[in-house]
Scaffold this motif. Structure first.
Motif, mmCIF file in Angstrom:
data_model
loop_
_atom_site.group_PDB
_atom_site.id
_atom_site.type_symbol
_atom_site.label_atom_id
_atom_site.label_comp_id
_atom_site.label_asym_id
_atom_site.label_seq_id
_atom_site.Cartn_x
_atom_site.Cartn_y
_atom_site.Cartn_z
ATOM 1 N N ASP A 54 -5.945 -9.578 -2.488
ATOM 2 C CA ASP A 54 -5.990 -9.963 -1.279
ATOM 3 C C ASP A 54 -5.215 -9.130 -0.127
ATOM 4 N N ARG A 55 -5.083 -7.875 -0.402
ATOM 5 C CA ARG A 55 -4.203 -7.093 0.400
ATOM 6 C C ARG A 55 -4.318 -5.727 -0.025
ATOM 7 N N LEU A 56 -5.639 -5.095 0.392
ATOM 8 C CA LEU A 56 -5.710 -3.790 -0.042
ATOM 9 C C LEU A 56 -4.921 -3.021 1.226
ATOM 10 N N PRO A 57 -4.729 -1.680 0.698
ATOM 11 C CA PRO A 57 -4.499 -0.752 1.725
ATOM 12 C C PRO A 57 -5.511 -0.719 2.800
ATOM 13 N N GLY A 58 -5.130 -0.142 4.027
ATOM 14 C CA GLY A 58 -6.232 -0.110 4.945
ATOM 15 C C GLY A 58 -7.053 0.885 4.730
ATOM 16 N N ARG A 226 -2.899 8.419 1.106
ATOM 17 C CA ARG A 226 -2.570 8.446 -0.154
ATOM 18 C C ARG A 226 -3.537 9.624 -0.804
ATOM 19 N N ARG A 227 -3.073 10.351 -1.647
ATOM 20 C CA ARG A 227 -3.924 11.377 -2.200
ATOM 21 C C ARG A 227 -5.080 10.876 -3.334
ATOM 22 N N GLY A 228 -6.231 11.375 -3.182
ATOM 23 C CA GLY A 228 -7.241 10.653 -4.128
ATOM 24 C C GLY A 228 -8.035 9.786 -2.934
ATOM 25 N N ASP A 229 -7.805 8.619 -2.833
ATOM 26 C CA ASP A 229 -8.921 7.695 -2.258
ATOM 27 C C ASP A 229 -8.264 7.537 -0.657
ATOM 28 N N LEU A 230 -7.507 8.243 -0.173
ATOM 29 C CA LEU A 230 -7.125 8.082 1.421
ATOM 30 C C LEU A 230 -6.732 6.757 1.695
ATOM 31 N N LEU A 255 10.043 2.205 8.568
ATOM 32 C CA LEU A 255 9.934 1.431 7.438
ATOM 33 C C LEU A 255 8.406 1.487 6.816
ATOM 34 N N ALA A 256 8.433 1.733 5.512
ATOM 35 C CA ALA A 256 7.165 2.248 4.858
ATOM 36 C C ALA A 256 7.438 1.497 3.336
ATOM 37 N N GLU A 257 6.042 0.741 3.368
ATOM 38 C CA GLU A 257 5.707 0.235 1.954
ATOM 39 C C GLU A 257 4.575 0.740 1.425
ATOM 40 N N VAL A 258 4.624 1.645 0.158
ATOM 41 C CA VAL A 258 3.375 2.311 -0.379
ATOM 42 C C VAL A 258 3.096 1.235 -1.676
ATOM 43 N N SER A 260 1.393 2.189 -4.302
ATOM 44 C CA SER A 260 1.229 2.547 -5.870
ATOM 45 C C SER A 260 2.145 3.941 -5.846
ATOM 46 N N ALA A 261 2.521 4.596 -7.104
ATOM 47 C CA ALA A 261 3.058 5.775 -7.480
ATOM 48 C C ALA A 261 2.032 6.652 -6.917
ATOM 49 N N GLY A 262 2.407 8.010 -6.680
ATOM 50 C CA GLY A 262 1.632 9.041 -6.509
ATOM 51 C C GLY A 262 1.933 9.820 -5.211
ATOM 52 N N SER A 263 0.850 10.726 -4.914
ATOM 53 C CA SER A 263 1.287 11.594 -3.683
ATOM 54 C C SER A 263 0.984 11.082 -2.491
ATOM 55 N N TYR A 264 1.597 11.210 -1.376
ATOM 56 C CA TYR A 264 1.101 10.722 -0.001
ATOM 57 C C TYR A 264 1.464 11.992 0.880
ATOM 58 N N ARG A 265 0.419 12.057 2.090
ATOM 59 C CA ARG A 265 0.853 12.972 3.132
ATOM 60 C C ARG A 265 1.104 11.901 4.356
ATOM 61 N N LEU A 266 2.483 12.551 4.696
ATOM 62 C CA LEU A 266 2.898 11.887 6.190
ATOM 63 C C LEU A 266 2.429 12.739 7.329
ATOM 64 N N TYR A 267 2.058 12.097 8.231
ATOM 65 C CA TYR A 267 1.827 12.838 9.524
ATOM 66 C C TYR A 267 2.761 12.113 10.775
ATOM 67 N N LEU A 268 3.610 12.753 11.272
ATOM 68 C CA LEU A 268 4.354 12.315 12.134
ATOM 69 C C LEU A 268 4.075 12.853 13.459
ATOM 70 N N ASP A 269 3.594 12.130 14.445
ATOM 71 C CA ASP A 269 3.501 12.433 15.795
ATOM 72 C C ASP A 269 4.593 11.879 16.887
ATOM 73 N N PHE A 270 5.259 13.163 17.566
ATOM 74 C CA PHE A 270 6.248 12.572 18.304
ATOM 75 C C PHE A 270 5.902 13.609 19.624
ATOM 76 N N GLN A 271 6.762 12.760 20.656
ATOM 77 C CA GLN A 271 6.371 13.440 22.189
ATOM 78 C C GLN A 271 7.599 14.036 22.622
ATOM 79 N N HIS A 272 7.552 15.481 23.287
ATOM 80 C CA HIS A 272 8.951 16.032 23.871
ATOM 81 C C HIS A 272 8.306 16.945 24.831
#
Length: 315
Positions: A54-58, A226-230, A255-258, A260-272
């Motif tokens: 009842d709670r799949l990743p987006g 998430r690597r694989g299924d994104l 605050l992050a909640e992943v 499953s185990a595995g590889s993830y790519r993080l994309y941080l947007d910041f403004q300056h």
């Protein structure tokens, strides 16, 4: 080793099968559908998707809770789509979330391209934006939104851009990267099934940046794929500008909640300085599987020339 393939013939075949075309990409989405109005296909199981039933990743589904992401025809160089509601009609009313009515994120399947843009809504419920698909390849497009009176959703669809594709390996994990002259350091590691604290620290020229500017309601905006299924994870910042406790840098905590185990790519947007920058990291949650991302043997690729990947940008 990089692998080069040609997608033009592949895309022509897919177009014949699916028949949907818009912008510079062709919709080729084989994604599962939950509560679909079209074919009633069942949602994937928890074992298949690394989440609960009842709670799949987006972003794994093209249709969920009665809402469906529907690409529409658009002129070359434009990307257009609608969100169909439970009644089958285009949704025209949305709630503001993170300062915008709609967040459109696209990423190449090998995670070497990333764009985060904000389309414009027409009265008929069509969203339009200059195409963020900047190069050949298979892309995943994510629509992140909250319909008025409903819950927040992230729906996803695959799009192919014809042309010669150079597949890129996922960069090795690293705790520091550079982009546009800024050095961004990551502290913390995600743990499957629990909420983890991830802190990014921004410096420039060896000096901490203490005057970050609010962007999308926070001093930083973080997306994890998430690597694989994104599978798409919209990570929430800890604190907001003006709350009396959150400082404008150099550190921003999320605050992050992943799932499953595995590889993830993080994309941080910041403004300056009135400009949005994107820093990228590869992280491994839990025990990495054999053949997964290797242990880093050097510094992370920098973003001085092209952020290390094609297709970055914001609007």
């Amino acid at each position: 080793m990089r692998t080069v393939t040609r997608l033009a013939g592949f895309a022509v075949g897919l177009a014949a099968v699916f028949g949907a075309t818009y912008g510079v990409g062709r919709v080729v989405d084989p994604a599962p559908v939950a509560e679909s109005r079209h074919d009633g296909a069942a949602a994937p199981s928890a074992d298949e998707r690394g989440g609960t039933a009842d709670r799949l990743p987006g972003g794994l589904l093209v249709s969920e809770r009665g809402y469906t992401l529907e690409p529409v025809d658009a002129p070359p160089g434009e990307f257009a789509f609608r969100i169909a509601g439970p009644d089958g009609r285009p949704v025209t009313r949305y709630e503001v979330a993170h300062d915008k009515l709609m967040h459109l994120i696209v990423a190449r399947r090998d995670l070497s391209g990333f764009r985060h843009v904000h389309p414009d809504l027409a009265p008929d419920g069509t969203w339009r934006v200059d195409s963020p698909l900047t190069g050949p390849g298979q892309w995943r497009a994510f629509a992140d939104f909250t319909p008025t009176g409903g819950e927040s959703l992230t729906l996803g669809v695959d799009v192919t851009v014809p042309g010669e594709l150079t597949e890129r390996q996922l960069p090795a994990p690293a705790t520091s990267t550079t982009v546009d002259g800024y050095t961004v350091t990551l502290t913390g590691a995600p743990q499957p099934g629990s909420t983890s604290s991830l802190t990014v620290t921004v410096s420039r020229g060896g000096q901490p940046v203490t005057d970050l500017e609010p962007y999308l309601g926070a001093y930083g905006h973080l997306v994890a794929l998430r690597r694989g299924d994104l599978a798409y994870l919209h990570v929430h910042p800890d604190g907001t500008p003006g709350d009396g406790r959150t400082r404008p840098g150099p550190a921003v905590t999320f605050l992050a909640e992943v799932p499953s185990a595995g590889s993830y790519r993080l994309y941080l947007d910041f403004q300056h300085g009135g400009r949005v920058h994107t820093a990228e990291f590869t992280v491994v949650a839990g025990a990495a599987l054999t053949g997964d991302v290797p242990t880093p043997s050097g510094p992370a690729p920098t973003g001085e020339a092209d952020h290390g990947t094609p297709g970055h940008g914001h609007n």
